[in-house]
Design a protein around this motif. Structure first.
Motif, PDB file in Angstrom:
ATOM      1  N   THR A   2      -1.690  97.286 -63.414  1.00 58.92           N
ATOM      2  CA  THR A   2      -1.340  95.895 -63.698  1.00 58.92           C
ATOM      3  C   THR A   2      -0.432  95.793 -64.907  1.00 58.92           C
ATOM      4  OG1 THR A   2      -3.402  95.784 -64.888  1.00 58.92           O
ATOM      5  CG2 THR A   2      -3.387  94.907 -62.649  1.00 58.92           C
ATOM      6  N   ARG A   3      -0.658  96.704 -65.868  1.00 57.05           N
ATOM      7  CA  ARG A   3       0.206  96.675 -67.058  1.00 57.05           C
ATOM      8  C   ARG A   3       1.652  96.943 -66.685  1.00 57.05           C
ATOM      9  NH1 ARG A   3      -1.850 100.391 -71.752  1.00 57.05           N
ATOM     10  NH2 ARG A   3       0.225 100.045 -72.593  1.00 57.05           N
ATOM     11  N   LYS A   4       1.848  97.920 -65.752  1.00 59.33           N
ATOM     12  CA  LYS A   4       3.209  98.241 -65.353  1.00 59.33           C
ATOM     13  C   LYS A   4       3.854  97.070 -64.623  1.00 59.33           C
ATOM     14  CE  LYS A   4       3.190 103.243 -65.093  1.00 59.33           C
ATOM     15  NZ  LYS A   4       3.160 104.406 -64.213  1.00 59.33           N
ATOM     16  N   ILE A   5       3.055  96.409 -63.764  1.00 63.38           N
ATOM     17  CA  ILE A   5       3.612  95.272 -63.011  1.00 63.38           C
ATOM     18  C   ILE A   5       4.014  94.163 -63.974  1.00 63.38           C
ATOM     19  CG2 ILE A   5       3.026  93.458 -61.372  1.00 63.38           C
ATOM     20  CD1 ILE A   5       1.284  95.516 -59.947  1.00 63.38           C
ATOM     21  N   PHE A   6       3.140  93.891 -64.946  1.00 63.03           N
ATOM     22  CA  PHE A   6       3.466  92.857 -65.924  1.00 63.03           C
ATOM     23  C   PHE A   6       4.722  93.217 -66.719  1.00 63.03           C
ATOM     24  CE2 PHE A   6      -0.806  90.962 -65.601  1.00 63.03           C
ATOM     25  CZ  PHE A   6      -0.411  89.647 -65.563  1.00 63.03           C
ATOM     26  N   LEU A   7       4.820  94.514 -67.072  1.00 60.51           N
ATOM     27  CA  LEU A   7       5.971  94.952 -67.865  1.00 60.51           C
ATOM     28  C   LEU A   7       7.257  94.778 -67.082  1.00 60.51           C
ATOM     29  CD1 LEU A   7       6.241  96.297 -70.656  1.00 60.51           C
ATOM     30  CD2 LEU A   7       6.526  98.441 -69.472  1.00 60.51           C
ATOM     31  N   ILE A   8       7.232  95.171 -65.784  1.00 59.91           N
ATOM     32  CA  ILE A   8       8.455  95.055 -64.967  1.00 59.91           C
ATOM     33  C   ILE A   8       8.817  93.592 -64.782  1.00 59.91           C
ATOM     34  CG2 ILE A   8       9.355  95.442 -62.638  1.00 59.91           C
ATOM     35  CD1 ILE A   8       7.743  98.041 -62.642  1.00 59.91           C
ATOM     36  N   ALA A   9       7.799  92.737 -64.563  1.00 58.29           N
ATOM     37  CA  ALA A   9       8.082  91.304 -64.391  1.00 58.29           C
ATOM     38  C   ALA A   9       8.691  90.729 -65.658  1.00 58.29           C
ATOM     39  CB  ALA A   9       6.777  90.569 -64.053  1.00 58.29           C
ATOM     40  N   MET A  10       8.140  91.154 -66.824  1.00 53.14           N
ATOM     41  CA  MET A  10       8.668  90.643 -68.092  1.00 53.14           C
ATOM     42  C   MET A  10      10.106  91.073 -68.296  1.00 53.14           C
ATOM     43  SD  MET A  10       6.413  90.926 -71.504  1.00 53.14           S
ATOM     44  CE  MET A  10       7.276  92.323 -72.159  1.00 53.14           C
ATOM     45  N   LEU A  11      10.380  92.349 -68.000  1.00 53.12           N
ATOM     46  CA  LEU A  11      11.740  92.849 -68.211  1.00 53.12           C
ATOM     47  C   LEU A  11      12.731  92.160 -67.291  1.00 53.12           C
ATOM     48  CD1 LEU A  11      11.210  96.646 -68.765  1.00 53.12           C
ATOM     49  CD2 LEU A  11      11.933  94.957 -70.393  1.00 53.12           C
TER      50      LEU A  11
END
Lengths: 88, 183, 137
Positions: A2-11
């Protein structure tokens, strides 16, 4: 995961906002301050180099705090290097 | 017209040098390439009509930053040993070198480090981030007559030292977690 | 560690010219590109070269930091002079319709003190590193 998904969405959102700000910024652009500095800068500050005129007269507040930041950095480095044994 | 050609060439060179910095493994070479990177960047600033920024960049980026980085790197190349043992285990006199000194000298020869042995009487070595910079403590255990070499657990060098001393019965390598060697 | 004689010789020749160039950039900050920060960095580079000439010499850090502090106080005093003449802090102390030649005094003085401050700060940073690093160039 989930952290990776959030990071990609933020970027991606940051990238979209940046590109939008690049493409839609033409209508907010004006050259008011540029023409003001170029026409009045020499008579108000006495400096032929307009950069010096800006950072020593119009924006002097910023320059003072830049100088104070350098002072703080230097005293911090000297403090850490001499009083090392007592801190750590 | 010529300026644009030079500018394009400099930009291509800048990309090549940036890739070299990222891919290089030698620290000193990396610092020299960093200095060249700053020089080319200042040239590009000059061609894009910002001579003020170019002056600041050429002074800070290519003279002062490499010096500070080189000093920090050269501090890493010293293998610092503090000697707590009283006998001639670590004596570095010509002709009658101690056994421990021979082991440590060959070890530091292997990694191209400079060996520095500080006796106990010096007290705590002074300096920048002092407690982290001692690499090895040598002690003599009074009950079992073994020599104890104490180092940090996180250091890769300790594994090599353990391999080198595995056949000596009176030398023991202890790996201590970070923060416990501070006293 | 002893330096090679070529390096020492070239450093001895280059040192006064770099010093001169730094002062030139500081003093002509209001006419040509440059100013206090850039000139101060070049002055610090010139003092860095003296470590190549004489590696044993390490400057007195306490004296340097005292000079830096006092130059910062002088900058603050010059800047707040404008409260007496214009009624506002952080501008030129000459009135806004005054002579241009008198306004240049403020720019030159402020550039000079900012340059001194930056040079002393950078010199004290890397002499701390040299002293504590135990490494002589």
């Amino acid at each position: 995961m989930t952290r990776k998904i959030f990071l990609i969405a933020m970027l991606t959102s940051i990238f979209i906002l940046f590109s939008a700000s690049i493409f839609k910024s033409e209508k907010y652009l004006n050259d008011f301050s540029k023409s003001y500095y170029l026409s009045n800068g020499f008579y108000e500050t006495g400096s032929k180099n307009i950069v010096t005129g800006i950072y020593l007269d119009y924006r002097l507040f910023d320059s003072i705090f830049e100088a104070s930041i350098l002072l703080i950095v230097v005293s911090g480095i000297i403090f850490i290097s001499t009083r090392d044994d007592k801190i750590l | 017209m010529n300026i644009t050609i030079i500018g394009n060439l400099l930009q291509i060179l800048l990309i090549i040098i940036a890739l070299t910095i990222v891919l290089s493994s030698d620290n000193i070479k990396m610092v020299i390439f960093f200095s060249a990177f700053s020089l080319i960047t200042s040239g590009l600033y000059y061609f894009n009509k910002a001579p003020d920024v170019a002056l600041a960049e050429v002074a800070i980026g290519s003279a002062i930053m490499p010096l500070i980085l080189i000093i920090s790197i050269s501090k890493q190349r010293v293998f610092m040993v503090v000697n707590y043992a009283d006998d001639d285990f670590l004596s570095s006199e010509e002709g009658k070198e101690g056994r421990g000194y021979e082991i440590l000298a060959s070890f530091s020869e292997y990694y191209k480090l400079k060996l520095e042995i500080h006796p106990k009487e010096d007290g705590e070595p002074q300096g920048l981030f002092t407690n982290r910079s001692v690499d090895l403590l040598v002690e003599k255990c009074p009950s079992t007559n073994k020599y104890l070499l104490k180092g940090k657990k996180s250091s890769i060098l300790m594994n090599k030292l353990e391999q080198m001393t595995i056949d000596k019965w009176d030398i023991e390598v202890l790996k201590i977690k970070e923060g416990e060697t501070d006293d | 560690m002893k330096n090679s004689s070529i390096l020492v010789c070239i450093s001895r020749i280059l040192f006064p010219f770099i010093l001169l160039f730094g002062f030139y950039i500081i003093i002509n900050g209001h006419v040509s590109p440059g100013g206090g920060f850039q000139g101060g960095a070049i002055l610090a580079t010139a003092i860095l070269i003296t470590y190549f000439i004489d590696p044993e010499r390490i400057l007195n850090l306490k004296f340097l930091i005292n000079l830096e502090k006092s130059s910062f106080i002088i900058i603050l005093l010059i800047v707040s002079l404008s409260f007496l003449t214009r009624g506002v802090f952080f501008t030129n102390f000459v009135p806004i319709d005054g002579e241009i030649d008198i306004k240049k005094i403020f720019l030159i003085a402020l550039n000079f003190f900012i340059g001194m401050k930056v040079a002393l700060g950078l010199v004290s940073v890397f002499s701390t590193f040299i002293k504590e690093g135990g490494y002589r160039i």
